[in-house]
Write an enzyme that holds these catalytic residues in place. Sequence first.
Site, PDB file in Angstrom:
ATOM      1  N   SER A   1       0.838  -1.198   0.000  1.00  0.00           N
ATOM      2  CA  SER A   1       0.000   0.000   0.000  1.00  0.00           C
ATOM      3  C   SER A   1       0.873   1.248   0.000  1.00  0.00           C
ATOM      4  O   SER A   1       1.960   1.260   0.592  1.00  0.00           O
ATOM      5  CB  SER A   1      -0.894   0.014   1.240  1.00  0.00           C
ATOM      6  OG  SER A   1      -1.580   1.247   1.355  1.00  0.00           O
TER       7      SER A   1
ATOM      8  N   TYR B   1      -1.825  -0.860  10.177  1.00  0.00           N
ATOM      9  CA  TYR B   1      -1.788  -1.353   8.801  1.00  0.00           C
ATOM     10  C   TYR B   1      -0.657  -0.680   8.023  1.00  0.00           C
ATOM     11  O   TYR B   1       0.086  -1.342   7.285  1.00  0.00           O
ATOM     12  CB  TYR B   1      -3.133  -1.073   8.130  1.00  0.00           C
ATOM     13  CG  TYR B   1      -3.238  -1.553   6.708  1.00  0.00           C
ATOM     14  CD1 TYR B   1      -3.505  -2.892   6.417  1.00  0.00           C
ATOM     15  CD2 TYR B   1      -3.086  -0.665   5.638  1.00  0.00           C
ATOM     16  CE1 TYR B   1      -3.615  -3.333   5.113  1.00  0.00           C
ATOM     17  CE2 TYR B   1      -3.195  -1.101   4.328  1.00  0.00           C
ATOM     18  CZ  TYR B   1      -3.455  -2.432   4.065  1.00  0.00           C
ATOM     19  OH  TYR B   1      -3.556  -2.862   2.762  1.00  0.00           O
TER      20      TYR B   1
END
Length: 316
Positions: free
Chosen positions: A174, A234
């Site tokens: 990401s 995350y």
Amino acid sequence: MGKQGKERAKARREQRLQEISRLRKLPYSSVERWWSSETVAVVTGANRGIGYEIAHQLAVHGLRVILTARDADRGRAAADGLRGEGLNVEFRQLDVSRPDSVESFAKWIAEKYGGLDIMVNNAGVNFNTGANNSVEFAEEVIATNYFGTKRMIEIFISMMRPTTSGARILNISSRLGRVNGRRNRVGDMTLREQLLKDDCLSEELIDDMAANFLCQVKEGTWASNEWPQMYTDYSVSKLAVNLYTRLMARRLADRPEGHKIYINCYCPGWVKTAMTGWAGNASAEEGADTGVWIALLPCQQLTTGKFFAERREISF
């Protein structure tokens, strides 16, 4: 960036996505098509979302796909659905956060196929959506997203089958895990500088970073220590994945011809999946596209240790 600048950037991105959509419809030529029906691709966490769509697209291109998932019933149903389309897909249960599960899966791969050609590390978890930024499940997030990915790579490197086309490892990551991202960067300048320098980057540095973050979570001090402020657990897990990708690319660089392993990572974007609470701006098919493109790169275009999004390289 002013209003006009944002509008121009939006227009450029829309044009880029239209071009990618056009390219996705083009068949691979016989020269570009290095794989066969015997090429084995493993996709972790593939019972739904981006992982499912990567498995689907690879199978449509004619590869033998091993679809894995923690939940055996859901994984089996996903594989059955793809086989119902006439695709060469097999299911195997796998929990990347459990060493015994990974070892059992590796033994099965070795016995049945003698190794694999492509490994897509997609399995991951995220417990935050919208404006939430809880770190209640930080330990599980780091254990699955980073250490699970790392475990798969460590065990399967020796099982990547020799080929003149090069074996391929792809880590789903990401932009939230960029070291120096515009909106979600690592605030500690000393750490940031170390992470950006290849000569400073080490497995110990990455593991220590993850351990220090988890320690601060337990102490309740993480918010004041300049970690990324959006989906912090995350983001840290994907930062570690990106760093480990760079590190492994360097370690694998000197392998001889016929035994090359190319490792890269990519950001699928903000995709409408269960992980994002269906709040993304791209479909799973669109999110999977760049991953499939990297995994199937023609031999003359192969690269390693890079970070991609929307079929182009981006910075770490």
